[in-house]
Design a protein around this motif. Sequence first.
Motif, PDB file in Angstrom:
ATOM      1  N   GLU A   5      33.520 -24.533  13.141  1.00 57.78           N
ATOM      2  CA  GLU A   5      33.289 -25.115  14.440  1.00 57.78           C
ATOM      3  C   GLU A   5      33.041 -26.339  14.692  1.00 57.78           C
ATOM      4  O   GLU A   5      33.737 -27.263  15.308  1.00 57.78           O
ATOM      5  N   ILE A   6      32.389 -27.099  13.491  1.00 57.62           N
ATOM      6  CA  ILE A   6      32.025 -28.268  13.510  1.00 57.62           C
ATOM      7  C   ILE A   6      33.607 -29.367  13.039  1.00 57.62           C
ATOM      8  O   ILE A   6      34.031 -30.166  13.389  1.00 57.62           O
ATOM      9  N   VAL A  17      36.399 -28.730  13.467  1.00 53.63           N
ATOM     10  CA  VAL A  17      37.235 -28.661  14.903  1.00 53.63           C
ATOM     11  C   VAL A  17      37.174 -29.446  15.875  1.00 53.63           C
ATOM     12  O   VAL A  17      37.296 -29.584  17.172  1.00 53.63           O
ATOM     13  N   THR A  18      35.498 -29.677  16.698  1.00 56.29           N
ATOM     14  CA  THR A  18      35.031 -30.174  17.537  1.00 56.29           C
ATOM     15  C   THR A  18      34.865 -31.573  17.785  1.00 56.29           C
ATOM     16  O   THR A  18      35.331 -32.827  17.073  1.00 56.29           O
ATOM     17  N   ASN A  19      35.809 -32.200  19.131  1.00 59.27           N
ATOM     18  CA  ASN A  19      35.492 -33.527  19.051  1.00 59.27           C
ATOM     19  C   ASN A  19      34.254 -34.238  19.477  1.00 59.27           C
ATOM     20  O   ASN A  19      34.239 -35.201  19.799  1.00 59.27           O
ATOM     21  N   ALA A  20      32.943 -33.499  19.445  1.00 58.12           N
ATOM     22  CA  ALA A  20      31.442 -34.061  19.548  1.00 58.12           C
ATOM     23  C   ALA A  20      31.386 -35.023  19.397  1.00 58.12           C
ATOM     24  O   ALA A  20      30.094 -35.751  18.850  1.00 58.12           O
ATOM     25  N   LYS A  31      30.601 -35.792  11.217  1.00 58.25           N
ATOM     26  CA  LYS A  31      30.958 -34.323  10.411  1.00 58.25           C
ATOM     27  C   LYS A  31      30.024 -33.621   8.875  1.00 58.25           C
ATOM     28  O   LYS A  31      29.882 -33.304   8.607  1.00 58.25           O
ATOM     29  N   LEU A  91      22.847 -31.990  14.705  1.00 54.45           N
ATOM     30  CA  LEU A  91      23.746 -31.532  15.511  1.00 54.45           C
ATOM     31  C   LEU A  91      23.284 -31.462  16.792  1.00 54.45           C
ATOM     32  O   LEU A  91      24.213 -30.499  18.215  1.00 54.45           O
ATOM     33  N   VAL A 145      24.735 -31.605  20.930  1.00 54.90           N
ATOM     34  CA  VAL A 145      26.084 -30.794  20.911  1.00 54.90           C
ATOM     35  C   VAL A 145      26.148 -29.493  21.277  1.00 54.90           C
ATOM     36  O   VAL A 145      25.928 -28.503  20.846  1.00 54.90           O
ATOM     37  N   GLU A 146      26.234 -29.355  22.671  1.00 55.46           N
ATOM     38  CA  GLU A 146      25.967 -27.998  23.119  1.00 55.46           C
ATOM     39  C   GLU A 146      26.909 -26.595  22.740  1.00 55.46           C
ATOM     40  O   GLU A 146      26.721 -25.479  22.671  1.00 55.46           O
ATOM     41  N   THR A 147      28.365 -26.972  22.673  1.00 54.49           N
ATOM     42  CA  THR A 147      29.212 -26.160  21.868  1.00 54.49           C
ATOM     43  C   THR A 147      28.732 -25.737  20.723  1.00 54.49           C
ATOM     44  O   THR A 147      29.149 -24.516  20.535  1.00 54.49           O
ATOM     45  N   LEU A 148      27.794 -26.649  20.010  1.00 58.45           N
ATOM     46  CA  LEU A 148      27.184 -26.036  18.689  1.00 58.45           C
ATOM     47  C   LEU A 148      26.545 -25.307  18.486  1.00 58.45           C
ATOM     48  O   LEU A 148      25.425 -24.638  17.719  1.00 58.45           O
TER      49      LEU A 148
END
Length: 344
Positions: free
Chosen positions: A275-276, A278-281, A287, A322, A325-328
């Motif tokens: 997930e890290i 592929v994230t764009n954040a 990363k 992290l 970074v909401e998605t993580l």
Amino acid sequence: MSSQKILILLANPSNTSQLRLNREASEIQKTLRLSHRRDEFEVISFGAVQVDDLQQTLYDYKPTIVHFSGHGAGNKGLVLEDASSQSVFVSEDALARLFKSFQTQIECVILNACYSEIQATAIHQHIDCVVGMNEAIGDEAAIKFAVGFYRALGAGEPYENCFESGRTLIDLNAIPEVNKPQIKYRNRTKNLAMSSNPESNKTMPSPQENPPSMNKSQSFGNITISGNSGTHYQGFQAFNTVDSQLNLDQSYTQTVGENSKLETALNELQKLKQEIAVTNALNSIQKKQAGIPIEEIETELKKPQPDKSLINEAVEALKKGLEGVETLAEPVMKVAAILAGVWI
């Protein structure tokens, strides 16, 4: 002496970038042919692999080692060919189901393909040694890894040493991809040789001789509960004297539960790494920085006596790195919760 069969599967669909797969297969065969134990290996190479070929070749050749060389596409799966030589993706779940049927026969699977660590993790549920790549890997690095791996195998080294030999050869050639190969390893727990080799049956305790609780777990750290044979046997006496040699402060029943939680933690860490990636954040440097505490945690969890305080520090560093970074946020907290419960 029966030979150890190595099945090389090659797939390079016409609509994908062309790789030097034939050279890789040739180098593997040459390396084993030059080894001192050359007579102990039989190498079978199978090109233009289609989906239906996977299952059939495993039944036909009954390999000990399966080596796949080609393209990988991360979450999409490994790339095989259809009847028109076009790409077909095979998911990690499908591969795990496939190899489950051959778990008493196959000892090692090597996925020498880009972004194949996801599939390696899934297959590792059933196969004790699986190698995958955590990023895209170049032709030269992939070939050097393969040569180094089989060079050590030809010298009689156990799989974990073969893996390090492969990475070392990448490094010796000044190729900056040494950290891309990743291994999922535990001591061999299901070995057909044990049932066919009278001598190993004499020296190894049978399942009936083990206390009932032992059948609940295969291994913990470097301790194999059911024993092993051949070059991958670490010794049953190590388990018998584990209290004095390793000074574990948990009872065996606690270890059984911990083993399951450790496997879960390692699997969740692999998912978090993906997930890290592929994230764009996060940018590429962020990363890499986020990966440092994850690698530290993974390293400790694979030790016989993980350093709990070091793991806790790494978890805190991961959370801090992290933060925002909401998605993580959810996967990070999930990993932290699992790790917090490992030794409870």
